[in-house]
Scaffold this active site. Sequence first.
Site, PDB file in Angstrom:
ATOM      1  N   SER A   1       0.831  -1.206   0.000  1.00 43.49           N
ATOM      2  CA  SER A   1       0.000   0.000   0.000  1.00 43.49           C
ATOM      3  C   SER A   1       0.865   1.256   0.000  1.00 43.49           C
ATOM      4  CB  SER A   1      -0.890  -0.017   1.255  1.00 43.49           C
ATOM      5  OG  SER A   1      -1.497   1.244   1.471  1.00 43.49           O
TER       6      SER A   1
ATOM      7  N   TYR B   1      -1.541  -1.042  11.130  1.00 44.24           N
ATOM      8  CA  TYR B   1      -1.893  -1.580   9.796  1.00 44.24           C
ATOM      9  C   TYR B   1      -0.785  -1.208   8.803  1.00 44.24           C
ATOM     10  CZ  TYR B   1      -3.473  -1.520   5.049  1.00 44.24           C
ATOM     11  OH  TYR B   1      -3.514  -1.677   3.694  1.00 44.24           O
TER      12      TYR B   1
ATOM     13  N   LYS C   1       2.307  -3.539   6.616  1.00 42.39           N
ATOM     14  CA  LYS C   1       2.650  -3.525   5.184  1.00 42.39           C
ATOM     15  C   LYS C   1       4.159  -3.306   5.023  1.00 42.39           C
ATOM     16  CE  LYS C   1      -1.341  -4.323   3.476  1.00 42.39           C
ATOM     17  NZ  LYS C   1      -1.577  -5.660   2.907  1.00 42.39           N
TER      18      LYS C   1
HETATM   19  C1  WQD Z   1      -9.623   9.336   1.225  1.00 44.28           C
HETATM   20  C2  WQD Z   1      -9.858  10.816   1.497  1.00 44.28           C
HETATM   21  C3  WQD Z   1     -10.224  11.343   3.804  1.00 44.28           C
HETATM   22  C4  WQD Z   1     -14.051   9.277   4.232  1.00 44.28           C
HETATM   23  C5  WQD Z   1      -7.129   4.305   3.271  1.00 44.28           C
HETATM   24  C6  WQD Z   1      -6.077   3.536   3.996  1.00 44.28           C
HETATM   25  C7  WQD Z   1      -5.144   2.918   2.987  1.00 44.28           C
HETATM   26  C8  WQD Z   1      -5.943   2.056   2.041  1.00 44.28           C
HETATM   27  C9  WQD Z   1      -6.980   2.904   1.334  1.00 44.28           C
HETATM   28  C10 WQD Z   1      -6.068  -0.224   2.757  1.00 44.28           C
HETATM   29  C11 WQD Z   1      -9.141  11.299   2.758  1.00 44.28           C
HETATM   30  C12 WQD Z   1     -11.456  11.662   2.969  1.00 44.28           C
HETATM   31  C13 WQD Z   1     -12.859   9.775   3.719  1.00 44.28           C
HETATM   32  C14 WQD Z   1     -15.082  10.178   4.613  1.00 44.28           C
HETATM   33  C15 WQD Z   1     -13.704  12.022   3.917  1.00 44.28           C
HETATM   34  N1  WQD Z   1      -6.578   1.025   2.751  1.00 44.28           N
HETATM   35  N2  WQD Z   1     -12.698  11.118   3.556  1.00 44.28           N
HETATM   36  N3  WQD Z   1     -14.872  11.524   4.431  1.00 44.28           N
HETATM   37  O1  WQD Z   1      -7.319   7.232   3.982  1.00 44.28           O
HETATM   38  O2  WQD Z   1      -6.437   7.653   1.625  1.00 44.28           O
HETATM   39  O3  WQD Z   1      -6.532   5.334   2.530  1.00 44.28           O
HETATM   40  O4  WQD Z   1      -7.826   3.466   2.368  1.00 44.28           O
HETATM   41  O5  WQD Z   1      -5.061  -0.597   2.205  1.00 44.28           O
HETATM   42  O6  WQD Z   1      -4.212   2.132   3.679  1.00 44.28           O
HETATM   43  O7  WQD Z   1      -5.322   4.446   4.773  1.00 44.28           O
HETATM   44  O8  WQD Z   1      -8.642   6.488   1.929  1.00 44.28           O
HETATM   45  O9  WQD Z   1     -11.030   6.643   1.344  1.00 44.28           O
HETATM   46  O10 WQD Z   1     -10.361   6.611   3.808  1.00 44.28           O
HETATM   47  O11 WQD Z   1      -9.912   8.640   2.433  1.00 44.28           O
HETATM   48  O12 WQD Z   1     -13.522  13.231   3.766  1.00 44.28           O
HETATM   49  O13 WQD Z   1     -16.176   9.782   5.089  1.00 44.28           O
HETATM   50  O14 WQD Z   1     -11.244  11.022   1.726  1.00 44.28           O
HETATM   51  O15 WQD Z   1     -10.008  12.361   4.766  1.00 44.28           O
HETATM   52  O16 WQD Z   1      -8.692  12.614   2.517  1.00 44.28           O
HETATM   53  P1  WQD Z   1      -7.197   6.800   2.568  1.00 44.28           P
HETATM   54  P2  WQD Z   1     -10.066   7.043   2.413  1.00 44.28           P
END
Ligand code: WQD
Length: 338
Positions: free
Chosen positions: A125, A150, A154
Site C-alpha cells: 500500500s 496496519y 505492510k
Molecule cells: C480518502 C480521502 C479522507 C471518508 C485508506 C487507507 C489505505 C488504504 C486505502 C487499505 C481522505 C477523505 C474519507 C469520509 C472524507 N486502505 N474522507 N470523508 O485514507 O487515503 O486510505 O484506504 O489498504 O491504507 O489508509 O482512503 O477513502 O479513507 O480517504 O472526507 O467519510 O477522503 O479524509 O482525505 P485513505 P479514504
Amino acid sequence: MKILVTGGLGFIGSHVVVELQNEGYEVVIIDDLSNSSLDVLEGIEEITGKQPHFEKLDLRDRNLVQEFFREHTDIEGIIHFAASKAVGESVENPLLYYENNLNTLVYLLQEQLKLGKGNFIFSSSCTVYGQADEMPITEKASVKPAESPYGNTKQIGEEIIKDTCKVNATLKAIALRYFNPIGAHPSAKIGELPIGVPQNLVPFITQTALGIREQLSVFGDDYPTPDGTCIRDYIHVVDLAKAHVVALKRLVHRQNKKNYEVFNIGTGKGSSVLEVIKAFERVSGKPLNYRIVGRREGDVITAFASTKKANKKLGWKAESSLEEALKSAWDWENAMRK
Ligand code: WQD
C-alpha cells in the site's frame, strides 16, 4: 497453471480472481470469510463462467496451512491479499493485526519455499510512504515511520519478503503498492461489500447518494491544497486487478530483473475530496449531501503515484478515468440494493 489467491473473496482479491480466470489460470481461493461472503463466488462464476476452487481457512493456523499445501503441491504462484486492513481498528487492536497480517505471511512463504518454486505477489500500500516529500511519489521515496499498526504490517511485510528473497533464489516476489482502489466490476456482479459503516470515501459517497447514509462528512478543507481538501490517487479496481496478472506473468516468465521488486499501482493523477464529489455528482446526476467537518487523525495531505516504473517495466497502465471508476461504484451500489 494453478494460482493460490488468499483473501480471494475480498474486494480486490475477487477482481483479481476474475482477471486470472479470464486469462485461463486455474485459481484456488483461501478466505476466512471474516470480511467477505460466499455470494462473491457466484459473482465470479457469473462473470467468468467458472467457479474457482474455494477453501475456508484461517491462515493463522499453521497446521492448517501446512495441510493445505500438502494437498496442493502444484501451486505455481501465490497472490496474497488475506489481511486485516482497517487503519483505525489496527490502532485499537495491534496484536490482531501483527498476528493476522504477519504470521500468515511467514507461514505462506515457508510453504512456498518447501515447494521449491515461488512466484509471490504481495498486496502492499502507498501507506508505506506516509506523507511523502515529493509528488508524484516514486518507488524510491523513503518509507516513513508507519502512522498505524496496519501501515506497519505492510512495511514489515515487504521487509520479510525482501529478506527471504535475498537468501532463496527459488523465491521471486513483487510487492504492489496500491494507491486508492475504488469502483467495481462493470458487470456490477462483484464490488466492495458494505460491511459496517464505510471508512473509505467512495463507498460512503455512494451510500449517501442512495440515502443509506444521511450526509457525507468531508474531513477538513483547511489543508494546503488548491481547494483545501486532501488529494489522493483513485484507481479503478479492475485496472488494479489487471496489474496483478501482469506482475504474475513477469515472474512466471522470468522477466523480473531482481527476485524482489516493488511497483506503485495508481493512475498518476491526484484528485481532491471535493473533486471526487463533483465528479460523482456529474456521474450520478444527483447533488450529494455533504458538509465540511474537522480533519481526520492520521490523514496525509497529498498522495499520488509516479507510475513510470510500472508503465515501463510491467508494460501496465491504468485505463479508466475517475468518472468511469465512480460510475462503476454507483452501478454496484444500485445493483446491490436491488
Ligand atoms: C480518502 C480521502 C479522507 C471518508 C485508506 C487507507 C489505505 C488504504 C486505502 C487499505 C481522505 C477523505 C474519507 C469520509 C472524507 N486502505 N474522507 N470523508 O485514507 O487515503 O486510505 O484506504 O489498504 O491504507 O489508509 O482512503 O477513502 O479513507 O480517504 O472526507 O467519510 O477522503 O479524509 O482525505 P485513505 P479514504
